[in-house]
Write a protein that holds these residues in place. Structure first.
Motif, PDB file in Angstrom:
ATOM      1  N   GLU A 248      14.540   5.386  -0.410  1.00 11.71           N
ATOM      2  CA  GLU A 248      14.320   4.452   0.693  1.00 11.71           C
ATOM      3  C   GLU A 248      14.646   3.011   0.298  1.00 11.71           C
ATOM      4  OE1 GLU A 248      10.258   5.212   1.586  1.00 11.71           O
ATOM      5  OE2 GLU A 248      10.656   7.242   2.357  1.00 11.71           O
ATOM      6  N   SER A 249      14.369   2.651  -0.948  1.00 11.94           N
ATOM      7  CA  SER A 249      14.577   1.267  -1.386  1.00 11.94           C
ATOM      8  C   SER A 249      16.025   0.951  -1.728  1.00 11.94           C
ATOM      9  CB  SER A 249      13.685   0.971  -2.602  1.00 11.94           C
ATOM     10  OG  SER A 249      12.323   1.135  -2.291  1.00 11.94           O
ATOM     11  N   PHE A 250      16.784   1.985  -2.130  1.00 11.85           N
ATOM     12  CA  PHE A 250      18.168   1.775  -2.548  1.00 11.85           C
ATOM     13  C   PHE A 250      19.080   2.775  -1.833  1.00 11.85           C
ATOM     14  CE2 PHE A 250      15.638  -0.089  -5.860  1.00 11.85           C
ATOM     15  CZ  PHE A 250      16.354  -1.211  -6.257  1.00 11.85           C
TER      16      PHE A 250
ATOM     17  N   GLU B 181      10.691   7.000  -2.852  1.00  8.90           N
ATOM     18  CA  GLU B 181      10.613   5.545  -2.912  1.00  8.90           C
ATOM     19  C   GLU B 181      11.952   4.930  -3.299  1.00  8.90           C
ATOM     20  OE1 GLU B 181       7.478   4.814  -5.664  1.00  8.90           O
ATOM     21  OE2 GLU B 181       5.892   5.542  -4.318  1.00  8.90           O
TER      22      GLU B 181
ATOM     23  N   GLU C  20      14.021  -2.323 -11.733  1.00 10.24           N
ATOM     24  CA  GLU C  20      14.711  -2.697 -10.503  1.00 10.24           C
ATOM     25  C   GLU C  20      16.053  -3.366 -10.785  1.00 10.24           C
ATOM     26  OE1 GLU C  20      13.936  -5.572  -6.646  1.00 10.24           O
ATOM     27  OE2 GLU C  20      12.231  -4.558  -7.596  1.00 10.24           O
TER      28      GLU C  20
ATOM     29  N   ALA D 245      11.489   4.189  -8.851  1.00  4.12           N
ATOM     30  CA  ALA D 245      11.667   2.840  -8.306  1.00  4.12           C
ATOM     31  C   ALA D 245      10.746   1.833  -8.995  1.00  4.12           C
ATOM     32  CB  ALA D 245      11.420   2.839  -6.803  1.00  4.12           C
TER      33      ALA D 245
END
Length: 285
Positions: A174-176, A171, A135, A130
């Motif tokens: 959870e972020s994507f 990470e 990003e 991540a």
């Protein structure tokens, strides 16, 4: 070298193959030989590779490039797209380096040219799954509904690398949450943590590459039998076959032999060797 298919294997999709321009492919193999002492016997040109894969019972294969430095990704993506245009078996992925200019646009152009997904080799490219520098690439992958395969685990020689491991992989999960992500090599050496991630998140996949080889214990100090049959039976929709071909220091057959030696159901084998890759890639069967 003929690699006749074993019962239960063919037809198969190999979700983890490396095809590079021959000069770069040779350099990669020399680096692996210097670092790990591995020796390689298979030819690295596409026609020869495809001949071995077809003899083994592989119907299609995913070619995973990775840019080892800034400025080479566009050329690699274009080269692989051209190779795919001359093959009815090759499924190309794209690459981008975190230090490239226009990271997201490079990925967008590759997807428009036919790349089916994106590959990151976190230790080689020195970026976490991540990493803020990539990003925009992850956002484009979500936009195009394209999956990402990461070398996100610590095997075979990255236990001290700060960019890999289950915590770093979590990470990106959870972020994507809408991004399909695959951790290669079953997440070794943190298999239990990655298996739990796959249980908890339907967008998390694992591939069997290297970790489930009959040579895994000797080559990278991992015992495949430490993964119980129950993992494959209950997570067959999240686990897919891969080989790392041609960068394997043993016969191709060894990649599937350990799996085929287990007493798994026919449905589980079809998932692992074919259907899960179809799902991960977002292809029509």
């Amino acid at each position: 070298m003929s690699e006749r298919p074993d019962d239960g294997f063919a037809p198969a999709i190999d979700a983890h193959v490396h095809l590079f321009p021959e000069r770069l492919a040779s350099a990669i193999q020399r680096t692996l030989t210097d670092a790990a002492g591995w020796e390689f016997e298979y030819a690295i040109d596409r026609p020869s590779m495809e001949s071995t894969l077809v003899d083994a019972g592989v119907e299609r294969y995913v070619a995973l490039p990775y840019a080892h430095k800034a400025g080479v990704a566009v050329g690699l993506n274009e080269w692989l797209a051209a190779e795919a245009a001359d093959s009815d078996r090759l499924i190309p992925f794209a690459t981008v380096h975190p230090d490239d200019d226009g990271v997201g646009e490079i990925v967008r152009e590759a997807f428009e040219a036919g790349a089916r997904g994106l590959k990151f080799h976190c230790p080689v490219q020195e970026c976490a799954p991540a990493d803020p520098r990539i990003e925009s690439a992850l956002e484009v992958a979500v936009e195009y509904d394209r999956p990402i395969t990461y070398h996100g685990g610590t095997a075979p020689m990255y236990e001290d690398d700060p960019n890999v491991g289950a915590d770093r992989f979590a990470e990106v999960v959870e972020s994507f949450p809408d991004l399909r992500v695959n951790c290669a090599h079953m997440g070794t050496y943190e298999v239990d943590a990655f298996v739990e991630m796959a249980r908890e998140h339907e967008n998390v996949y694992l591939d069997t590459t290297f970790a489930m080889s009959t040579e895994a214990e000797e080559i990278m100090g991992f015992d495949p039998s430490s993964i119980d049959d129950e993992v494959f039976e209950t997570l067959s929709g999240s686990i897919m076959y891969g080989s790392d071909f041609p960068n394997i220091p043993y016969p191709y057959r060894a990649e599937r032999a350990e799996l085929l030696g287990r007493d798994l159901s026919a449905e589980t084998y079809r998932d692992i060797f074919y259907r899960t890759a179809i799902d991960f890639l977002g292809l029509d069967d």
